[in-house]
Design a protein around this motif. Structure first.
Motif, short mmCIF file in Angstrom:
data_model
loop_
_atom_site.label_atom_id
_atom_site.label_comp_id
_atom_site.label_asym_id
_atom_site.label_seq_id
_atom_site.Cartn_x
_atom_site.Cartn_y
_atom_site.Cartn_z
N GLY A 101 14.48 0.27 1.74
CA GLY A 101 15.40 0.97 1.12
C GLY A 101 15.48 0.73 -0.26
O GLY A 101 15.67 1.87 -1.17
N ALA A 102 15.74 -0.73 -0.47
CA ALA A 102 15.88 -0.99 -1.83
C ALA A 102 15.04 -0.63 -2.63
O ALA A 102 14.98 -0.30 -3.86
N VAL A 103 13.59 -0.95 -2.30
CA VAL A 103 12.48 -0.87 -3.03
C VAL A 103 12.33 0.68 -3.19
O VAL A 103 12.02 0.90 -4.34
N GLU A 104 12.46 1.50 -2.32
CA GLU A 104 12.35 2.98 -2.42
C GLU A 104 13.41 3.50 -3.62
O GLU A 104 13.32 4.30 -4.27
N ALA A 105 14.52 2.97 -3.34
CA ALA A 105 15.61 3.53 -4.24
C ALA A 105 15.29 3.02 -5.86
O ALA A 105 15.63 3.68 -6.76
N ALA A 106 14.87 1.76 -5.97
CA ALA A 106 14.55 1.03 -7.22
C ALA A 106 13.54 1.85 -8.18
O ALA A 106 13.78 1.74 -9.26
N GLY A 107 12.56 2.29 -7.34
CA GLY A 107 11.49 2.96 -8.21
C GLY A 107 10.95 1.75 -8.95
O GLY A 107 10.66 1.57 -9.94
N ILE A 108 9.83 1.34 -7.96
CA ILE A 108 9.25 -0.23 -8.53
C ILE A 108 8.13 0.45 -9.47
O ILE A 108 7.11 1.21 -9.04
N ARG A 109 8.10 -0.16 -10.83
CA ARG A 109 7.10 -0.01 -11.66
C ARG A 109 6.27 -1.25 -11.95
O ARG A 109 5.25 -1.32 -12.38
N ARG A 110 6.85 -2.35 -11.87
CA ARG A 110 6.45 -3.51 -12.15
C ARG A 110 6.56 -4.54 -11.09
O ARG A 110 7.48 -4.53 -10.05
N ARG A 111 5.96 -5.77 -11.31
CA ARG A 111 5.84 -6.71 -10.28
C ARG A 111 7.19 -7.51 -9.98
O ARG A 111 7.59 -8.01 -9.10
#
Length: 398
Positions: A33-43
């Motif tokens: 859920g945190a990865v989905e909410a954070a909006g990953i753009r970089r490593r």
């Protein structure tokens, strides 16, 4: 979120759990859920997002870092996952010697079938091979141990027999075989029979082990060794009285009360929560100054033995370090320096901090394996063991 990315986050959490970090299903769901909410753009975004959810203690940070570096090591893999690429298969071991913490992670990332086969082989070995495994475990470097080996090492540490180093004190105790006459008890006993006869009572000096004080370096270069040494210190505190523990990196922290808890994991967790500079820089001189100023008169009485656990790599080695070491040596009965760098056969006392500290210690010993820890236990039961003279290191360096 991409299904493949969610699956890989779950696989990553499972690898962390196998490597020794307590990651449950709820934490994995929170991480997804945190990865989905954070909006990953970089490593880096993925690293710190997972770090904030899955890491709860300072001592888990090196294992997490090694696991992340190995699990997501293909360049551009995170970006490809966002485009719904297939999950990453664990790679093979490299030929280079693993860094601290990587051995456990590599073991955790093995296929489950391979681990079952290894466990089956281990159960079928003979007693002769089992004894050989114990010998290998004793010689294994703490920094290169797997999670299973660390668990076995903790059990070996808990079973260690402490030295019988009782020393006479000023206090006297009743002793029918003693040489000193206890006049008060003799006269009190004669009054019971009317004072006609006096039966002499005797006493002797009471013996007890000297206080044991450990000053442990928990900076980044010592982290893999200080954890098991603190476990060893907890074993000492559980089996004998008057054991005092202090840790330092950039500041000194007293963890004596935390070590008094019976459960070793709970004791070390409480100590880790109290310490604010775990795996920080190294300031040996300032830590010793604080100890000499605030604690030496409280804990260094009755011939206390001090175990100084550090590699001696001081950032600002100068006259202050030598002064504080000399003051510490004059305040205790015996100063033992435990240095993991002695595990290297080519070690030389070249660093300025090491050269400033060596003249003021009674013993200079390695502490990197169970074998060296058992040798320390035997040395604590003698007044001056052979082969621990620090002067020879200075002569070799000069």
């Amino acid at each position: 979120m991409s299904g493949h990315l969610a699956d890989n986050v779950a696989l990553f959490g499972r690898a962390l759990r196998a490597a020794g970090i307590p990651v449950g299903p709820g934490a994995i769901v929170d991480a997804v859920g945190a990865v989905e909410a954070a909006g990953i753009r970089r490593r880096e975004d993925l690293y710190w997002t997972l770090h904030s959810v899955l890491v709860s203690r300072r001592e888990q940070m090196p294992v997490f870092d090694a696991a992340f570096r190995l699990f997501w090591r293909r360049r551009g893999f995170v970006e490809k996952l966002l485009a719904e690429m297939s999950p990453l298969a664990p790679g093979e071991k490299g030929r280079e010697k693993p860094k601290p913490g990587e051995t456990r992670v590599l073991e955790a990332m093995q296929p489950r079938k391979a681990r079952r086969e290894e466990e089956t082989v281990e159960r079928e070995v003979s007693a002769r091979l089992t004894a050989s495994d114990r010998d290998v475990l004793k010689e294994r470097d703490f920094a290169q141990m797997t999670a299973q080996e660390i668990a076995r090492a903790r059990r070996v540490i808990e079973a260690m027999r402490l030295p019988d180093d009782d020393r006479p004190t000023r206090r006297l105790r009743p002793d029918p075989r003693g040489r000193l006459v206890d006049l008060r008890r003799s006269l009190r006993g004669s009054l019971r029979g009317g004072g006609a006869t006096i039966n002499l009572a005797f006493r002797s000096r009471h013996t007890r082990p000297p206080p044991l004080v450990a000053i442990v370096d928990i900076s980044g270069s010592m982290a893999e060794y200080s954890r098991l040494f603190l476990h060893f210190l907890h074993t000492l505190a559980e089996k004998r009285r008057r054991v005092h523990g202090f840790v330092f990196a950039t500041r000194l922290t007293n963890i004596t009360r935390d070590l008094a808890h019976r459960d070793p994991d709970d004791a070390l967790a409480r100590a880790a929560a109290r310490v604010k500079d775990w795996e920080g820089g190294t300031r040996i001189a300032s830590a010793l100054r604080d100890f000499n100023r605030l604690w030496s008169r409280r804990v260094l009485g009755q011939g206390a033995v001090v175990l100084l656990f550090t590699d001696g790599l001081e950032r600002e080695a100068g006259s202050d370090l030598a002064f504080e070491m000399d003051r510490l040596r004059r305040s205790c009965g015996r100063l033992v320096w435990l240095n993991p760098l002695l595990r290297f056969g080519a070690f030389e006392a070249r660093a300025a901090g090491i050269r400033a500290m060596l003249p003021h210690v009674d013993e200079f010993r390695p502490i990197h394996s169970l074998a060296s820890m058992e040798e320390l236990v035997r040395a604590l039961g003698t007044s001056r063991p052979d082969g621990a003279d620090p002067a020879r290191w200075l002569r070799a360096a000069s």
